[in-house]
Design a protein around this motif. Structure first.
Motif, PDB file in Angstrom:
ATOM      1  N   LEU A   1      29.830  52.697  40.685  1.00  0.00           N
ATOM      2  CA  LEU A   1      29.408  51.463  41.334  1.00  0.00           C
ATOM      3  C   LEU A   1      30.581  50.535  41.660  1.00  0.00           C
ATOM      4  O   LEU A   1      30.482  49.693  42.535  1.00  0.00           O
ATOM      5  N   ALA A   2      31.672  50.663  40.925  1.00  0.00           N
ATOM      6  CA  ALA A   2      32.802  49.753  41.122  1.00  0.00           C
ATOM      7  C   ALA A   2      33.529  50.067  42.428  1.00  0.00           C
ATOM      8  O   ALA A   2      33.563  51.214  42.899  1.00  0.00           O
ATOM      9  N   GLU A   3      34.116  49.024  42.990  1.00  0.00           N
ATOM     10  CA  GLU A   3      34.890  49.175  44.222  1.00  0.00           C
ATOM     11  C   GLU A   3      36.317  49.563  43.857  1.00  0.00           C
ATOM     12  O   GLU A   3      37.218  48.723  43.780  1.00  0.00           O
ATOM     13  N   ILE A   4      36.497  50.880  43.626  1.00  0.00           N
ATOM     14  CA  ILE A   4      37.809  51.354  43.182  1.00  0.00           C
ATOM     15  C   ILE A   4      38.450  52.222  44.254  1.00  0.00           C
ATOM     16  O   ILE A   4      39.469  51.870  44.846  1.00  0.00           O
ATOM     17  N   THR A   5      37.853  53.390  44.506  1.00  0.00           N
ATOM     18  CA  THR A   5      38.431  54.307  45.489  1.00  0.00           C
ATOM     19  C   THR A   5      37.819  54.151  46.868  1.00  0.00           C
ATOM     20  O   THR A   5      38.257  54.808  47.808  1.00  0.00           O
ATOM     21  N   ARG A   6      36.799  53.326  46.997  1.00  0.00           N
ATOM     22  CA  ARG A   6      36.161  53.115  48.296  1.00  0.00           C
ATOM     23  C   ARG A   6      35.747  51.657  48.399  1.00  0.00           C
ATOM     24  O   ARG A   6      35.566  50.973  47.397  1.00  0.00           O
ATOM     25  N   GLY A   7      35.594  51.182  49.609  1.00  0.00           N
ATOM     26  CA  GLY A   7      35.190  49.807  49.826  1.00  0.00           C
ATOM     27  C   GLY A   7      33.685  49.645  49.814  1.00  0.00           C
ATOM     28  O   GLY A   7      32.923  50.597  50.016  1.00  0.00           O
ATOM     29  N   LEU A   8      33.238  48.426  49.568  1.00  0.00           N
ATOM     30  CA  LEU A   8      31.821  48.096  49.571  1.00  0.00           C
ATOM     31  C   LEU A   8      31.581  46.973  50.573  1.00  0.00           C
ATOM     32  O   LEU A   8      32.395  46.053  50.685  1.00  0.00           O
ATOM     33  N   PRO A   9      30.479  47.004  51.298  1.00  0.00           N
ATOM     34  CA  PRO A   9      30.203  45.937  52.271  1.00  0.00           C
ATOM     35  C   PRO A   9      29.718  44.670  51.583  1.00  0.00           C
ATOM     36  O   PRO A   9      28.898  44.718  50.670  1.00  0.00           O
ATOM     37  N   PHE A  10      30.245  43.524  52.017  1.00  0.00           N
ATOM     38  CA  PHE A  10      29.840  42.231  51.480  1.00  0.00           C
ATOM     39  C   PHE A  10      29.234  41.386  52.590  1.00  0.00           C
ATOM     40  O   PHE A  10      29.471  41.617  53.779  1.00  0.00           O
ATOM     41  N   ASN A  11      28.473  40.390  52.174  1.00  0.00           N
ATOM     42  CA  ASN A  11      27.832  39.501  53.151  1.00  0.00           C
ATOM     43  C   ASN A  11      28.827  38.538  53.790  1.00  0.00           C
ATOM     44  O   ASN A  11      28.706  38.178  54.959  1.00  0.00           O
ATOM     45  N   ASN A  12      29.819  38.085  53.011  1.00  0.00           N
ATOM     46  CA  ASN A  12      30.808  37.159  53.544  1.00  0.00           C
ATOM     47  C   ASN A  12      32.074  37.266  52.712  1.00  0.00           C
ATOM     48  O   ASN A  12      32.141  38.003  51.719  1.00  0.00           O
ATOM     49  N   GLU A  13      33.096  36.526  53.133  1.00  0.00           N
ATOM     50  CA  GLU A  13      34.397  36.615  52.474  1.00  0.00           C
ATOM     51  C   GLU A  13      34.409  36.040  51.071  1.00  0.00           C
ATOM     52  O   GLU A  13      35.298  36.346  50.274  1.00  0.00           O
ATOM     53  N   TYR A  14      33.419  35.206  50.739  1.00  0.00           N
ATOM     54  CA  TYR A  14      33.402  34.586  49.420  1.00  0.00           C
ATOM     55  C   TYR A  14      32.942  35.550  48.323  1.00  0.00           C
ATOM     56  O   TYR A  14      33.150  35.294  47.136  1.00  0.00           O
ATOM     57  N   GLU A  15      32.301  36.647  48.712  1.00  0.00           N
ATOM     58  CA  GLU A  15      31.829  37.607  47.719  1.00  0.00           C
ATOM     59  C   GLU A  15      32.944  38.520  47.216  1.00  0.00           C
ATOM     60  O   GLU A  15      32.824  39.109  46.151  1.00  0.00           O
ATOM     61  N   LEU A  16      34.006  38.662  47.998  1.00  0.00           N
ATOM     62  CA  LEU A  16      35.097  39.538  47.599  1.00  0.00           C
ATOM     63  C   LEU A  16      35.852  38.939  46.415  1.00  0.00           C
ATOM     64  O   LEU A  16      36.128  37.737  46.389  1.00  0.00           O
ATOM     65  N   ILE A  17      36.181  39.775  45.452  1.00  0.00           N
ATOM     66  CA  ILE A  17      36.929  39.343  44.261  1.00  0.00           C
ATOM     67  C   ILE A  17      38.381  39.774  44.439  1.00  0.00           C
ATOM     68  O   ILE A  17      38.678  40.976  44.561  1.00  0.00           O
ATOM     69  N   ALA A  18      39.274  38.819  44.457  1.00  0.00           N
ATOM     70  CA  ALA A  18      40.692  39.101  44.690  1.00  0.00           C
ATOM     71  C   ALA A  18      41.359  39.619  43.423  1.00  0.00           C
ATOM     72  O   ALA A  18      40.906  39.377  42.297  1.00  0.00           O
ATOM     73  N   PHE A  19      42.463  40.345  43.610  1.00  0.00           N
ATOM     74  CA  PHE A  19      43.279  40.828  42.510  1.00  0.00           C
ATOM     75  C   PHE A  19      44.321  39.780  42.123  1.00  0.00           C
ATOM     76  O   PHE A  19      44.734  38.967  42.946  1.00  0.00           O
ATOM     77  N   SER A  20      44.756  39.843  40.877  1.00  0.00           N
ATOM     78  CA  SER A  20      45.902  39.066  40.403  1.00  0.00           C
ATOM     79  C   SER A  20      47.067  40.008  40.158  1.00  0.00           C
ATOM     80  O   SER A  20      46.887  41.099  39.609  1.00  0.00           O
ATOM     81  N   HIS A  21      48.240  39.596  40.575  1.00  0.00           N
ATOM     82  CA  HIS A  21      49.451  40.406  40.432  1.00  0.00           C
ATOM     83  C   HIS A  21      50.068  40.152  39.060  1.00  0.00           C
ATOM     84  O   HIS A  21      50.043  39.035  38.550  1.00  0.00           O
ATOM     85  N   PHE A  22      50.642  41.218  38.460  1.00  0.00           N
ATOM     86  CA  PHE A  22      51.299  41.026  37.166  1.00  0.00           C
ATOM     87  C   PHE A  22      52.454  42.001  37.010  1.00  0.00           C
ATOM     88  O   PHE A  22      52.478  43.077  37.615  1.00  0.00           O
ATOM     89  N   THR A  23      53.437  41.571  36.223  1.00  0.00           N
ATOM     90  CA  THR A  23      54.514  42.428  35.751  1.00  0.00           C
ATOM     91  C   THR A  23      54.457  42.426  34.229  1.00  0.00           C
ATOM     92  O   THR A  23      53.511  41.920  33.637  1.00  0.00           O
ATOM     93  N   PHE A  24      55.480  43.016  33.599  1.00  0.00           N
ATOM     94  CA  PHE A  24      55.443  43.086  32.142  1.00  0.00           C
ATOM     95  C   PHE A  24      55.535  41.700  31.501  1.00  0.00           C
ATOM     96  O   PHE A  24      54.995  41.470  30.430  1.00  0.00           O
TER      97      PHE A  24
END
Length: 631
Positions: free
Chosen positions: A174-197
């Motif tokens: 169910l998770a959006e990992i290897t494929r995309g999922l359709p959303f109703n609008n841009e606010y539904e998308l969950i953004a990633f956070s960047h990190f290093t060590f």
């Protein structure tokens, strides 16, 4: 003729003959004994003589041959010792491999049992057990993400109960990992956070609005665990020159120190995000290692590629932790509101008007203690409280309203401490069943005169506190300057009650403020309250908050739509009485003043208002409006 010369008699002759016969027999026996001994000696000598001949055949009496034979013996003993050492090393390695296999088997069994407990325990499982299970890892979090082999994917699922295994696979699908999922609008998308060590660049800025921060606490533990899991997955596929045979058949085990193994030094960067219904996703990038079965000396050039590893921490099924029926209205816990005050009598009048309507007439389980500093304005404050007492049906009486006067320099910390120590602990508690449970303890709400709260906030104050266990620190919604908000829209400033609207144009969540708090008096005294050396504006509330954060008391920190901070002009030259502020207090005051004035967009409209006014061809208002549907 003498006696000896007498002729021999027959008796003598007989004795002589017997002696001769006995002598012959003795001589014969001696001869037989000698012969026997000689025969035995010959046999013994003959056998010894054969051994001597054999030795003489093997070792001829030549000096050079003796030296060669000794060197051969030394080489033979060294080979025997080397073979015994090698066999001992092989035995130790075999035992170590067996122990590792046994540890892995037991670990897999433990993980399987934990996953089964998650499925079977149902209502009996606690949130702490659930959290520890998520941290300690289901064994197959990356069974189809980091390995391309279907056999390895199925092997990681062995020992896991069917229901839990299928649930985890369902979460991954169910998770959006290897494929995309359709959303109703841009606010539904969950953004990633960047990190290093050592750095995290959060998309949700959170407390402090930091655009970059060091991973600490639970976040550091989470990222370290993910990195270790990724390294384990990478090193499973690494084939190292684990055995190197020399001329003496000596095997050198050096797989752990092999240059082909991945380490934390190979980690480059990563991304993570949290999907509330499926789990936390991680995408990490490592420098590619040479995984071919070649010695280190045969590597011509280092590989400069990048290897990507995707991990996911699936959320377990929902578990019921507890269910509790809260007290009805007449059995509510009594709340003691403590209000330090110095001057500002007009604001205090407005506070008392709202207090009568919300607390005394609506909730009816609230007491108010005003701790007033100084002489200036004291008579007016007493008059305001006296009018409430004299007003019919106001709900105020001498039992729930009290004013304590201190002829001292204003100190909010001291005012709250005095109010906490002198709060009612006998009156009004006898009718409450909670008083016996809390052993006469007192629930405190430490308040400010610039605050407006609702009856529902008072309920949340009760729900989120428990002596020795929980304290409540609500995040207050702070209103902007209404003269800026409404003037930009060409509107008149409405009444204060109409300004209590939650939107991005009317205010912001005051996540840097810790002055409003609900807690029991026993907890307040146990952590030794405020630092009363702090005089003037700010600082004492942060110190108290840090004491609770570092203790074993749970701090409930949450946004609360039932409590507002009313805008008022802020003077940073000093607190009440114009005391001189320290450098830290002054910076905090200026920051608070800037944030309280208006939003970023509104300040921009003010800065460019002359340019906007010159745009005569623009129809309608360019200024933002307040959308009440966002409340």
């Amino acid at each position: 003729m003498s006696l000896n010369d007498s002729p021999e008699t027959p008796g003598r002759k007989r004795r002589a003959v017997m002696l001769q016969v006995l002598g012959m027999r003795l001589l014969t026996r001696l001869l037989l004994l000698v012969c026997s001994l000689s025969l035995v000696s010959l046999l013994f000598l003959s056998r010894c003589g054969l051994n001597v001949e054999t030795e003489t055949q093997i070792d001829p009496g030549i000096g050079s041959s003796v030296g060669q034979f000794q060197s051969q013996l030394q080489q033979l003993s060294q080979q025997q010792q080397s073979q015994s050492v090698n066999s001992y090393i092989q035995l130790l390695q075999q035992r170590e491999d067996e122990n590792k296999a046994e540890v892995e088997r037991l670990t897999a069994e433990i993980r399987s049992l934990k996953l089964q407990l998650l499925q079977v325990a149902g209502n009996g499982i606690g949130s702490s057990a659930l959290g520890s299970q998520q941290l300690q890892d289901p064994p197959s979090l990356n069974f189809n993400l980091t390995s391309s082999s279907s056999s390895s994917s199925s092997s990681t699922m062995q020992g896991v109960s069917g229901d839990c295994g299928s649930y985890i696979r369902r979460q991954l699908s169910l998770a959006e990992i290897t494929r995309g999922l359709p959303f109703n609008n841009e606010y539904e998308l969950i953004a990633f956070s960047h990190f290093t060590f050592s750095r995290v660049y959060p998309v949700d800025l959170g407390l402090g609005k930091r655009v970059v921060e060091k991973p600490i606490g639970f976040k550091r533990k989470d990222l370290l665990e993910v990195l270790v899991k990724a390294l384990e997955s990478l090193n499973k596929n690494v084939t190292t020159p684990s055995t190197v045979t020399n001329n003496n058949n000596h095997q050198n085990q050096n797989s752990r120190n092999s240059p082909n193994r991945y380490t934390l030094d190979d980690f480059l960067e990563g991304l993570y995000r949290n999907e509330p219904t499926t789990g936390t996703q991680y995408e990490m990038y490592f420098r590619t290692k040479n995984t071919n079965n070649r010695s280190h000396m045969d590597q011509v050039a280092p590989v400069t590629g990048v290897t990507k590893v995707i991990l996911m921490r699936p959320f377990a099924p929902l578990q019921t932790v507890s269910s509790e029926t809260l007290p009805v209205a007449k059995d509510k816990e009594l709340i003691h509101i403590i209000l330090p005050l110095s001057g500002r009598t007009a604001t205090f009048q407005s506070f008392m008007d709202k207090f009568v309507k919300i607390a005394l007439k609506n909730d009816r389980r609230v007491h108010l203690t005003v701790v007033y500093f100084g002489e200036e304005g004291l008579a007016e404050a007493r008059g305001i409280m006296a009018r409430v007492l004299m007003t019919k049906n106001s709900g105020g009486n001498s039992n729930n309203l009290r004013l304590l006067a201190l002829n001292e320099t204003f100190s909010r910390g001291k005012g709250l401490r005095v109010g906490a120590e002198r709060a009612w602990d006998q009156q009004g508690l006898s009718n409450s069943p909670l008083s016996s449970r809390h052993n006469g303890d007192v629930l405190l709400f430490m308040c400010d005169v610039d605050v407006v709260f609702s009856a529902r906030f008072l309920d949340r104050c009760r729900w989120n506190t428990e002596p020795g266990r929980k304290v409540y620190y609500p995040v207050v919604f702070s209103l902007y300057n209404p003269h800026v908000v409404y003037t930009l829209q060409g509107k008149e400033v409405p009444a204060e009650t109409d300004q209590l609207v939650i939107s991005r144009d009317t205010g912001f969540w005051r996540d840097f403020g810790y002055g409003m708090t609900c807690q029991y008096r026993s907890d307040f005294l146990k952590v030794r309250g405020f630092d009363e050396e702090i005089v003037g504006w700010g600082g004492e509330d942060v110190m108290l908050y840090r004491k609770y954060v570092r203790s074993h008391v749970k701090v409930v920190r949450a946004t609360d739509p039932g409590i507002f901070h009313i805008w008022h002009p802020k003077v940073c030259s000093g607190g009440p009485g114009h005391q001189k502020l320290s450098a830290d207090q002054y910076r905090a005051c200026i920051r608070s003043r800037a944030l309280n004035e208006a939003s970023h967009a509104q300040l921009g409209f003010l800065a460019f208002r002359d340019e906007i006014a010159n745009q005569n061809n623009v129809k309608g208002s360019l200024y933002p409006s307040v959308h009440k549907e966002e409340t």
